[in-house]
Design an enzyme around this catalytic site. Sequence first.
Site, PDB file in Angstrom:
ATOM      1  N   GLU A  42       0.992  -1.201  -0.173  1.00  0.00           N
ATOM      2  CA  GLU A  42       0.027   0.026  -0.129  1.00  0.00           C
ATOM      3  C   GLU A  42       1.058   1.194   0.146  1.00  0.00           C
ATOM      4  O   GLU A  42       1.603   1.455   1.020  1.00  0.00           O
ATOM      5  CB  GLU A  42      -0.962   0.059   1.165  1.00  0.00           C
ATOM      6  N   ARG A  46       0.765  10.468   0.276  1.00  0.00           N
ATOM      7  CA  ARG A  46       1.036  11.547   1.105  1.00  0.00           C
ATOM      8  C   ARG A  46       2.157  12.363   0.686  1.00  0.00           C
ATOM      9  O   ARG A  46       2.768  13.085   1.212  1.00  0.00           O
ATOM     10  CB  ARG A  46       1.511  10.836   2.519  1.00  0.00           C
ATOM     11  N   THR A  69      -4.229   6.423   1.550  1.00  0.00           N
ATOM     12  CA  THR A  69      -4.769   7.775   1.585  1.00  0.00           C
ATOM     13  C   THR A  69      -5.363   8.434   0.534  1.00  0.00           C
ATOM     14  O   THR A  69      -5.110   9.369   0.286  1.00  0.00           O
ATOM     15  CB  THR A  69      -3.318   8.686   2.147  1.00  0.00           C
ATOM     16  N   LYS A 129     -11.277  -1.113   6.267  1.00  0.00           N
ATOM     17  CA  LYS A 129      -9.949  -1.021   7.142  1.00  0.00           C
ATOM     18  C   LYS A 129     -10.544  -0.496   8.517  1.00  0.00           C
ATOM     19  O   LYS A 129     -11.621   0.095   8.640  1.00  0.00           O
ATOM     20  CB  LYS A 129      -8.959   0.254   6.640  1.00  0.00           C
TER      21      LYS A 129
END
Length: 206
Positions: A42, A46, A69, A129
Amino acid sequence: MSQSIDQIMRLAPVIPVIVIDRVEDAVPMAEALVAGGLTVLEVTLRTPAALDAITAMKSVKGAVVGAGTVLDPAMLKGAIAAGAEFIVSPGLTDNLGKAAVASGIPFLPGTASAGDIMRGMDLGLDRFKFFPAATSGGIPALKALAGPFGQARFCPTGGISLATAPDWLALEAVLCVGGSWVVPSGPLDHAKIETLAREAAALSRH
């Protein structure tokens, strides 16, 4: 045929949560993780390098590379264009949820409450998640949340370490955990990452 989010979650007990600053680190990092037995990667969106890193990591044999994200439909679109094979978000909004479902990409939305899970189920989702895991009540909270949602399965992420991961993985509702400890910050250390990945890949699930 792409794999479902359920299949992806079952590939390895730990999904490394990667914050990458240098595109040139992408391939050696992915090679080290896959060599250690962690095939689901993953890459969090960011940093400016993230999308190019996803594209680069996809060249590594055995790697299943996704974007984390992801906050809105525009980021979703960018991640898919970069070649992401699955999408992870810290939370779940109707906008992002509908766009992700419509795109058909395997999607793991962040949840921390019963309302979040119900919103996801309204969209036809049952893989989530649990984030941020350690500060959202930890294992007792996830156990309580999993109770009313028997078909839901989770990837707890946030504040989990090699020491605490086995406690999470012992829960029936947990398919895998997300962890940033496998890819420490600082200069890329191929041997160290492979060792950390091997330890994580050896963790047993319930």
